[in-house]
Design a protein around this motif. Structure first.
Motif, PDB file in Angstrom:
ATOM      1  N   ALA A   1       8.848   1.913 -15.867  1.00  0.00           N
ATOM      2  CA  ALA A   1       9.207   0.693 -15.159  1.00  0.00           C
ATOM      3  C   ALA A   1       8.941   0.776 -13.668  1.00  0.00           C
ATOM      4  CB  ALA A   1      10.687   0.400 -15.400  1.00  0.00           C
ATOM      5  N   ASP A   2       8.721  -0.414 -13.071  1.00  0.00           N
ATOM      6  CA  ASP A   2       8.425  -0.501 -11.642  1.00  0.00           C
ATOM      7  C   ASP A   2       9.652  -0.263 -10.790  1.00  0.00           C
ATOM      8  OD1 ASP A   2       5.726  -1.205 -11.721  1.00  0.00           O
ATOM      9  OD2 ASP A   2       6.259  -3.222 -12.333  1.00  0.00           O
ATOM     10  N   PRO A   3       9.475   0.447  -9.679  1.00  0.00           N
ATOM     11  CA  PRO A   3      10.540   0.408  -8.680  1.00  0.00           C
ATOM     12  C   PRO A   3      10.502  -0.943  -7.985  1.00  0.00           C
ATOM     13  CG  PRO A   3       8.678   1.579  -7.814  1.00  0.00           C
ATOM     14  CD  PRO A   3       8.331   1.208  -9.234  1.00  0.00           C
ATOM     15  N   ALA A   4      11.585  -1.371  -7.452  1.00  0.00           N
ATOM     16  CA  ALA A   4      11.631  -2.683  -6.842  1.00  0.00           C
ATOM     17  C   ALA A   4      11.546  -2.584  -5.334  1.00  0.00           C
ATOM     18  CB  ALA A   4      12.933  -3.370  -7.247  1.00  0.00           C
ATOM     19  N   PRO A   5      11.476  -3.775  -4.644  1.00  0.00           N
ATOM     20  CA  PRO A   5      11.319  -3.751  -3.211  1.00  0.00           C
ATOM     21  C   PRO A   5      12.522  -3.225  -2.478  1.00  0.00           C
ATOM     22  CG  PRO A   5      11.657  -5.960  -4.037  1.00  0.00           C
ATOM     23  CD  PRO A   5      11.506  -5.074  -5.228  1.00  0.00           C
ATOM     24  N   ALA A   6      12.242  -2.527  -1.425  1.00  0.00           N
ATOM     25  CA  ALA A   6      13.340  -2.022  -0.619  1.00  0.00           C
ATOM     26  C   ALA A   6      13.896  -3.114   0.237  1.00  0.00           C
ATOM     27  CB  ALA A   6      12.874  -0.873   0.262  1.00  0.00           C
ATOM     28  N   THR A   7      15.098  -2.847   0.596  1.00  0.00           N
ATOM     29  CA  THR A   7      15.695  -3.866   1.441  1.00  0.00           C
ATOM     30  C   THR A   7      15.189  -3.773   2.862  1.00  0.00           C
ATOM     31  OG1 THR A   7      17.560  -2.400   1.816  1.00  0.00           O
ATOM     32  CG2 THR A   7      17.756  -4.017   0.049  1.00  0.00           C
TER      33      THR A   7
ATOM     34  N   ALA B   1       0.830  -1.207   0.000  1.00  0.00           N
ATOM     35  CA  ALA B   1       0.000   0.000   0.000  1.00  0.00           C
ATOM     36  C   ALA B   1       0.862   1.254   0.000  1.00  0.00           C
ATOM     37  CB  ALA B   1      -0.935  -0.006   1.204  1.00  0.00           C
ATOM     38  N   ASP B   2       1.950   1.234   0.776  1.00  0.00           N
ATOM     39  CA  ASP B   2       2.832   2.402   0.861  1.00  0.00           C
ATOM     40  C   ASP B   2       3.516   2.676  -0.474  1.00  0.00           C
ATOM     41  OD1 ASP B   2       2.183   2.726   3.510  1.00  0.00           O
ATOM     42  OD2 ASP B   2       3.967   1.692   4.270  1.00  0.00           O
ATOM     43  N   VAL B   3       4.004   1.616  -1.132  1.00  0.00           N
ATOM     44  CA  VAL B   3       4.730   1.830  -2.385  1.00  0.00           C
ATOM     45  C   VAL B   3       3.778   2.256  -3.495  1.00  0.00           C
ATOM     46  CG1 VAL B   3       6.228   0.766  -4.112  1.00  0.00           C
ATOM     47  CG2 VAL B   3       6.533   0.213  -1.699  1.00  0.00           C
ATOM     48  N   VAL B   4       2.590   1.660  -3.543  1.00  0.00           N
ATOM     49  CA  VAL B   4       1.609   2.091  -4.540  1.00  0.00           C
ATOM     50  C   VAL B   4       1.275   3.570  -4.343  1.00  0.00           C
ATOM     51  CG1 VAL B   4      -0.817   1.857  -5.240  1.00  0.00           C
ATOM     52  CG2 VAL B   4       0.629  -0.165  -5.038  1.00  0.00           C
ATOM     53  N   ALA B   5       1.188   4.003  -3.094  1.00  0.00           N
ATOM     54  CA  ALA B   5       0.918   5.420  -2.827  1.00  0.00           C
ATOM     55  C   ALA B   5       2.054   6.310  -3.292  1.00  0.00           C
ATOM     56  CB  ALA B   5       0.675   5.619  -1.330  1.00  0.00           C
ATOM     57  N   LYS B   6       3.282   5.775  -3.332  1.00  0.00           N
ATOM     58  CA  LYS B   6       4.415   6.559  -3.806  1.00  0.00           C
ATOM     59  C   LYS B   6       4.472   6.605  -5.326  1.00  0.00           C
ATOM     60  CE  LYS B   6       7.416   5.857   0.212  1.00  0.00           C
ATOM     61  NZ  LYS B   6       8.687   5.261   0.711  1.00  0.00           N
ATOM     62  N   VAL B   7       4.216   5.466  -5.986  1.00  0.00           N
ATOM     63  CA  VAL B   7       4.310   5.462  -7.452  1.00  0.00           C
ATOM     64  C   VAL B   7       3.064   6.057  -8.091  1.00  0.00           C
ATOM     65  CG1 VAL B   7       5.843   3.465  -7.432  1.00  0.00           C
ATOM     66  CG2 VAL B   7       3.392   3.112  -7.744  1.00  0.00           C
ATOM     67  N   ALA B   8       1.960   6.108  -7.349  1.00  0.00           N
ATOM     68  CA  ALA B   8       0.719   6.710  -7.847  1.00  0.00           C
ATOM     69  C   ALA B   8       0.148   7.614  -6.762  1.00  0.00           C
ATOM     70  CB  ALA B   8      -0.288   5.628  -8.231  1.00  0.00           C
TER      71      ALA B   8
ATOM     72  N   ARG C   1      -6.359  -8.383  -0.210  1.00  0.00           N
ATOM     73  CA  ARG C   1      -6.698  -9.695   0.362  1.00  0.00           C
ATOM     74  C   ARG C   1      -7.084 -10.700  -0.707  1.00  0.00           C
ATOM     75  NH1 ARG C   1      -8.761  -6.760   4.907  1.00  0.00           N
ATOM     76  NH2 ARG C   1     -10.816  -6.548   3.944  1.00  0.00           N
ATOM     77  N   THR C   2      -7.608 -10.243  -1.819  1.00  0.00           N
ATOM     78  CA  THR C   2      -8.064 -11.165  -2.862  1.00  0.00           C
ATOM     79  C   THR C   2      -7.303 -11.007  -4.176  1.00  0.00           C
ATOM     80  OG1 THR C   2      -9.776  -9.585  -3.574  1.00  0.00           O
ATOM     81  CG2 THR C   2     -10.395 -11.222  -1.914  1.00  0.00           C
ATOM     82  N   ARG C   3      -6.388 -10.041  -4.230  1.00  0.00           N
ATOM     83  CA  ARG C   3      -5.681  -9.781  -5.483  1.00  0.00           C
ATOM     84  C   ARG C   3      -4.171  -9.697  -5.240  1.00  0.00           C
ATOM     85  NH1 ARG C   3      -8.923  -7.253  -9.439  1.00  0.00           N
ATOM     86  NH2 ARG C   3      -7.026  -7.194 -10.700  1.00  0.00           N
ATOM     87  N   PRO C   4      -3.462 -10.815  -5.289  1.00  0.00           N
ATOM     88  CA  PRO C   4      -2.005 -10.755  -5.127  1.00  0.00           C
ATOM     89  C   PRO C   4      -1.366  -9.991  -6.283  1.00  0.00           C
ATOM     90  CG  PRO C   4      -2.687 -12.942  -5.835  1.00  0.00           C
ATOM     91  CD  PRO C   4      -3.944 -12.194  -5.506  1.00  0.00           C
ATOM     92  N   MET C   5      -0.217  -9.405  -6.016  1.00  0.00           N
ATOM     93  CA  MET C   5       0.479  -8.637  -7.039  1.00  0.00           C
ATOM     94  C   MET C   5       1.134  -9.588  -8.032  1.00  0.00           C
ATOM     95  SD  MET C   5       3.116  -5.443  -6.568  1.00  0.00           S
ATOM     96  CE  MET C   5       4.246  -6.333  -5.508  1.00  0.00           C
ATOM     97  N   THR C   6       0.924  -9.339  -9.304  1.00  0.00           N
ATOM     98  CA  THR C   6       1.465 -10.212 -10.338  1.00  0.00           C
ATOM     99  C   THR C   6       2.330  -9.482 -11.353  1.00  0.00           C
ATOM    100  OG1 THR C   6      -0.521  -9.927 -11.700  1.00  0.00           O
ATOM    101  CG2 THR C   6      -0.507 -11.784 -10.172  1.00  0.00           C
ATOM    102  N   GLY C   7       2.341  -8.153 -11.328  1.00  0.00           N
ATOM    103  CA  GLY C   7       3.069  -7.443 -12.371  1.00  0.00           C
ATOM    104  C   GLY C   7       3.803  -6.208 -11.912  1.00  0.00           C
ATOM    105  N   GLY C   8       4.170  -6.112 -10.647  1.00  0.00           N
ATOM    106  CA  GLY C   8       4.898  -4.941 -10.179  1.00  0.00           C
ATOM    107  C   GLY C   8       3.974  -3.872  -9.633  1.00  0.00           C
ATOM    108  N   TYR C   9       4.565  -2.876  -8.991  1.00  0.00           N
ATOM    109  CA  TYR C   9       3.792  -1.888  -8.260  1.00  0.00           C
ATOM    110  C   TYR C   9       2.989  -0.954  -9.171  1.00  0.00           C
ATOM    111  CZ  TYR C   9       5.976  -3.147  -3.832  1.00  0.00           C
ATOM    112  OH  TYR C   9       6.369  -3.811  -2.698  1.00  0.00           O
ATOM    113  N   ARG C  10       3.528  -0.565 -10.292  1.00  0.00           N
ATOM    114  CA  ARG C  10       2.772   0.347 -11.162  1.00  0.00           C
ATOM    115  C   ARG C  10       1.567  -0.359 -11.771  1.00  0.00           C
ATOM    116  NH1 ARG C  10       5.695   5.010 -11.439  1.00  0.00           N
ATOM    117  NH2 ARG C  10       7.946   4.821 -11.142  1.00  0.00           N
ATOM    118  N   ARG C  11       1.743  -1.609 -12.167  1.00  0.00           N
ATOM    119  CA  ARG C  11       0.607  -2.387 -12.649  1.00  0.00           C
ATOM    120  C   ARG C  11      -0.410  -2.579 -11.525  1.00  0.00           C
ATOM    121  NH1 ARG C  11      -1.799  -2.942 -17.079  1.00  0.00           N
ATOM    122  NH2 ARG C  11      -3.625  -2.615 -15.759  1.00  0.00           N
ATOM    123  N   ASP C  12       0.087  -2.754 -10.317  1.00  0.00           N
ATOM    124  CA  ASP C  12      -0.784  -2.933  -9.161  1.00  0.00           C
ATOM    125  C   ASP C  12      -1.656  -1.698  -8.936  1.00  0.00           C
ATOM    126  OD1 ASP C  12      -1.634  -4.673  -7.150  1.00  0.00           O
ATOM    127  OD2 ASP C  12      -0.255  -3.864  -5.670  1.00  0.00           O
TER     128      ASP C  12
END
Length: 454
Positions: free
Chosen positions: A448-454, A327-334, A354-365
Motif C-alpha cells: 500500500a501507498d504511504p500518504a501525504p505528509a502534513t 519526486a522526494d516521496v517516490v525516491a523514498k518508496v522506490a 509535467r505531463t503525467r499527474p498522479m492518479t494512483g498513489g506514490y507506489r503506482r507513480d
C-alpha cells in the motif's frame, strides 16, 4: 527519555499485524500511541472510502489507541462526480470555507465517526493558497464543524503560523473563535521561510512565533496534551530534550495555576460527545464542491488554467512544491530509482510529472515513471536501462505464489508482455530495449501507498 506520555504514528505507515518493535516497546512501557491518518480526504467531495476507514479502525484497535486523528483537507479530486480523470494530490490541500464545503465535510466526518471504534479528532492544516469567495474565517468554520458533528479538534499552532505568513490570517483571531473545549490536543512543529513563503517542514526547530501562539492558546485553555511533530532530520537527544522543555515551559508559564498537564488519554477525549441529528448532503452540493476541487487540483498537477479568482503566482509555487514532494516521496518508496538514474533522476521525474499527474498513489507513480522512461528508450546508458527494466519487470507482474524458477519465469514473462502492450499503446516510442535475460532481484511485492505528509 522521561516525560513522554504519548506519541503519534502516521496511520498509513503502520501494518496492524506487524507493528514495529519500537511501537511495541513503547506500548509495553505504557506510552499511548495515536494513529494519525493522512489519506482519508475528509474535506473531499466524495464520501470517505470504506476501505480506508476500515484500515484506520484496524490500526486504532491494534495500537489500543484512545482516539484517532485526521485532517480537514482534500487529497484527491475528479472521478465520477465530475466525469473527469481521477487525480491524486499527494498532499493535504485546503477546503474552501464555504457553506457547501462545510456541509460536505460535516457529513464525511459523521460517516467516519460511525465507522471508527474510538473518537475522531480533526486537524487544521497549513496552506499556501487561499480560495476566493470564502464565507467564513477558519475559527468560524471550525466552530460550525464542532457544533454540527461533535468532533474533537487537533489544533496545530504551527499551521496557524504558516497561514499567518502565507495567507495573512491572524492566529489570535482564529483562537478567539475556536471552541477551545473541543480541543483533543495540540501540534507544535518547526519550519523555515524562503522567498516569503513559510514551509511547514517538520524537520527544523520550533521557532519563537509558533511558541508564542502556543502560549496564547495555553492562556485561554489548558491543552490536554501537546505533541512535537518531527518527521525527519532528527536532532541529537539533548537538543530534542531542550525543545520539549521549551514547549513545557511555554504551556506552564501561560497558565501557572492550571493542574498538571494531561495526556491524550484524558477523560474528555475518551468518549464520543452527543451529536446533532444527522442530515444528508444534497447531491448537487457535493457536485459543486467536486467541480471546484477538481479544477484547482487539475491546475496544480495537470497544467490546466488557474480557476477564476485564484492567485496564479501562488498556484505556480504550490505546483512546483507538489512536484518536488512527489519526486522526494517516490525516491523514498522506490529508492532504487535514484540509484539507477543517478543525477538524472530529478530532471527526468520533473519532466515526467509535467505531463503525467498522479492518479494512483506514490507506489503506482514509481512504476508509471519507470515505464514512461523505458517506453522512451531511456536512460540512454544500456547498463542503467537494463537495471531499470529489471526493476520494472520485477514489480509490474503478478505477485509470485512461491519462489520456484517456473513461477518466477511466468511472472517475468507476464510483465514483459505488459510492457510490450504499453509500448504498442504509445505511438512513436522506439521501445525500452529490453535485455534478453534481465537480472532478477527478490525485492518482494510493493504494497500500500504511504500518504501525504502534513
Amino acid at each position: 527519555m522521561p516525560g513522554i506520555d504519548w506519541v503519534e504514528a502516521v496511520a498509513e505507515n503502520v501494518c496492524p499485524g506487524h507493528l514495529p518493535d519500537s511501537l511495541v516497546r513503547l506500548r509495553e512501557r505504557g506510552v499511548t500511541v495515536v494513529p494519525h491518518g493522512v489519506s482519508l480526504g475528509l474535506g473531499g467531495a466524495e464520501r470517505p472510502d470504506q476501505a480506508r476507514l476500515t484500515a484506520l479502525a484496524e490500526r486504532a484497535e491494534a495500537l489500543g489507541s484512545p482516539l484517532v486523528t485526521e485532517h480537514i483537507a482534500f487529497v484527491r479530486a475528479g472521478g465520477a462526480l465530475t466525469a473527469s480523470q481521477h487525480l491524486e494530490a499527494g498532499h493535504l490541500l485546503p477546503v474552501p470555507r464555504t457553506r457547501d464545503a462545510l456541509a460536505v465535510l460535516c457529513e464525511n466526518v459523521r460517516i467516519a465517526q460511525d465507522a471508527l471504534p474510538v473518537p475522531l479528532a480533526v486537524e487544521n492544516i497549513a496552506a499556501l493558497i487561499s480560495w476566493p469567495g470564502e464565507e467564513m474565517t477558519e475559527g468560524q468554520f471550525l466552530y460550525e464543524l464542532v457544533e454540527r458533528t461533535g468532533v474533537r479538534l487537533l489544533i496545530d499552532v504551527a499551521n496557524l503560523h504558516t497561514n499567518h505568513v502565507n495567507r495573512g490570517e491572524d492566529p489570535a483571531r482564529a483562537l478567539d473563535e475556536l471552541p477551545v473545549e473541543a480541543i483533543a490536543y495540540v501540534h507544535v512543529a518547526g519550519g523555515f521561510e524562503r522567498d516569503g513563503v513559510w514551509h511547514d517542514s517538520h524537520a527544523h526547530p520550533v521557532p519563537r512565533p509558533v511558541l508564542d501562539i502556543l502560549a496564547d492558546l495555553a492562556a485561554r485553555t489548558r491543552p490536554p496534551g501537546v505533541l512535537l511533530e518531527r518527521d525527519e532530520n532528527f536532532p541529537e537527544e539533548g537538543e530534542l530534550e531542550r525543545e520539549l522543555d521549551a514547549i513545557r515551559e511555554t504551556v506552564a508559564s501561560a497558565s501557572p495555576k492550571a493542574p498538571a498537564a494531561a495526556t491524550v488519554a484524558a477523560t474528555h477525549v475518551t468518549g464520543q460527545p452527543t451529536t446533532p441529528p444527522k442530515t444528508s448532503t444534497a447531491p448537487e452540493t457535493r457536485q459543486r464542491v467536486a467541480l471546484s476541487q477538481a479544477a484547482l487540483l487539475s491546475a496544480l498537477v495537470a497544467g490546466t488554467p488557474a480557476p477564476e479568482g485564484f492567485d496564479g503566482a501562488r498556484l505556480r509555487v504550490q505546483s512546483r512544491a507538489l512536484t518536488a514532494k512527489r519526486a522526494d516521496v517516490v525516491a523514498k518508496v522506490a529508492p532504487e530509482l535514484p540509484t539507477i538514474l543517478g543525477d538524472g533522476y530529478r530532471p527526468a521525474f520533473f519532466a515526467y510529472a509535467r505531463t503525467r499527474p498522479m492518479t494512483g498513489g506514490y507506489r503506482r507513480d514509481a512504476l508509471d515513471f519507470a515505464e514512461h522512461l523505458l517506453l522512451a528508450g531511456r536512460p540512454e546508458d544500456p547498463e542503467a536501462r537494463g537495471a531499470l527494466t529489471a526493476w520494472w519487470l520485477e514489480r509490474s507482474g503478478p505477485a509470485p505464489l512461491e519462489g520456484r524458477p517456473f513461477t518466477r519465469w511466468l511472472r517475468t514473462r507476464t510483465a514483459r508482455l505488459a510492457l510490450r502492450r504499453a509500448r504498442r499503446r504509445t505511438p512513436g516510442h522506439p521501445g525500452p530495449g529490453l535485455p534478453a535475460h534481465p537480472a532478477h532481484h527478490d525485492h518482494g511485492v510493493v504494497d500500500a501507498d504511504p500518504a501525504p505528509a502534513t
